[in-house]
Design a protein around this motif. Structure first.
Motif, mmCIF file in Angstrom:
data_model
loop_
_atom_site.group_PDB
_atom_site.id
_atom_site.type_symbol
_atom_site.label_atom_id
_atom_site.label_comp_id
_atom_site.label_asym_id
_atom_site.label_seq_id
_atom_site.Cartn_x
_atom_site.Cartn_y
_atom_site.Cartn_z
ATOM 1 N N CYS A 69 -50.237 11.537 7.420
ATOM 2 C CA CYS A 69 -50.308 12.596 8.488
ATOM 3 C C CYS A 69 -49.277 12.155 9.690
ATOM 4 C CB CYS A 69 -52.204 12.023 8.877
ATOM 5 S SG CYS A 69 -52.210 13.287 10.380
ATOM 6 N N CYS A 116 -51.808 11.441 13.569
ATOM 7 C CA CYS A 116 -52.768 10.244 13.189
ATOM 8 C C CYS A 116 -52.184 9.037 12.345
ATOM 9 C CB CYS A 116 -54.175 10.298 13.221
ATOM 10 S SG CYS A 116 -54.744 10.836 11.477
ATOM 11 N N CYS A 136 -55.143 16.678 7.222
ATOM 12 C CA CYS A 136 -55.202 15.549 6.804
ATOM 13 C C CYS A 136 -57.082 15.339 7.139
ATOM 14 C CB CYS A 136 -55.104 14.493 7.938
ATOM 15 S SG CYS A 136 -55.316 13.648 8.855
ATOM 16 N N CYS A 139 -58.375 14.558 10.971
ATOM 17 C CA CYS A 139 -57.522 14.638 12.187
ATOM 18 C C CYS A 139 -57.674 16.545 11.902
ATOM 19 C CB CYS A 139 -56.640 14.433 13.339
ATOM 20 S SG CYS A 139 -55.187 14.565 12.096
HETATM 21 ZN ZN LIG Z 1 -53.968 13.132 10.770
#
Ligand SMILES: [Zn+2]
Length: 220
Positions: free
Chosen positions: A55, A58, A82, A85
């Motif tokens: 990702c 994050c 993701c 997040c």
């Molecule tokens: Zn993420």
């Protein structure tokens, strides 16, 4: 037969137990089966595949199952989501083979099918060369190109796998006969017969799960 369970009884027993699995155990099994199935699909083509998605928001590295679950199954949306997040981004698949590797876009099942449309007169080698990402995404989701075209109600006229017995042999008993049969494009009976002849026990998820948990237990 009086003392021992019939195959049907033991299968039902297994299904009952399977319903009692925790979510974590279920996920562990799903991931394990997915990677083994992916290894088989690759071995049948002298390649190896590794879905990849970190990702950008994050930095979480998604598991293949997370990548697949994050897809929207929309032919125009190339992103996964993701789980940490919810950021959406496009995942890739790395294909290793012949001493080299190549990173390709990893499409969802719906995109792979959409892009295969009209290409049924291309041999597997041509598809692999000219549409490498579609080819690999399609086999990861559908097992074979033939199955992918079947999902489009199109008959695929080419044989895909040669020498499957040697390539599939190391997977006998580690995946269900049905999964192996689907990836090899033969009947389940053919796989069961081959496995029985080699004296390999059929796949049982409870045994697979016990093996997955074993290293952890030793640590403690
Ligand atoms: Zn993420």
């Amino acid at each position: 037969m009086s003392m021992s369970m019939s195959l049907g009884q033991s299968l039902r027993q297994e299904q009952k137990l399977e319903m009692q699995l925790t979510q974590e155990q279920r996920l562990m099994l799903t991931q394990h089966t997915f990677s083994l199935r992916l290894a088989l699909i690759g071995a049948l083509r002298d390649e190896q595949y590794e879905p990849k998605a970190r990702c950008p928001s994050c930095n979480h590295a998604l598991t293949p199952i997370e990548i697949i679950n994050g897809f929207n199954q929309d032919p125009r949306d190339f992103t996964t989501s993701c789980p940490k997040c919810q950021h959406r981004f496009a995942p890739s698949i790395i294909s290793f083979g012949n001493g080299s590797s190549i990173e390709l876009p990893f499409f969802c099942s719906a995109q792979a099918l959409d892009q295969l449309r009209g290409k049924h007169l291309m041999t597997p080698a041509e598809l692999s060369r000219h549409h490498p990402a579609v080819y690999r995404s399609a086999i990861v989701h559908h097992g074979t190109i033939t199955k992918a075209f079947n999902a489009l109600s199109v008959e695929y006229p080419f044989a895909e796998i040669s020498d499957w017995r040697n390539k599939a042999r190391p997977f006998l008993g580690r995946l269900s006969d049905r999964v192996i049969a689907e990836c090899v494009e033969v009947s389940v009976k053919t796989i069961t017969k081959m496995r029985d002849e080699l004296g390999i026990q059929r796949y049982q998820w409870c045994k697979a799960l016990a093996k997955l948990k074993a290293p952890k237990r030793r640590e403690g």
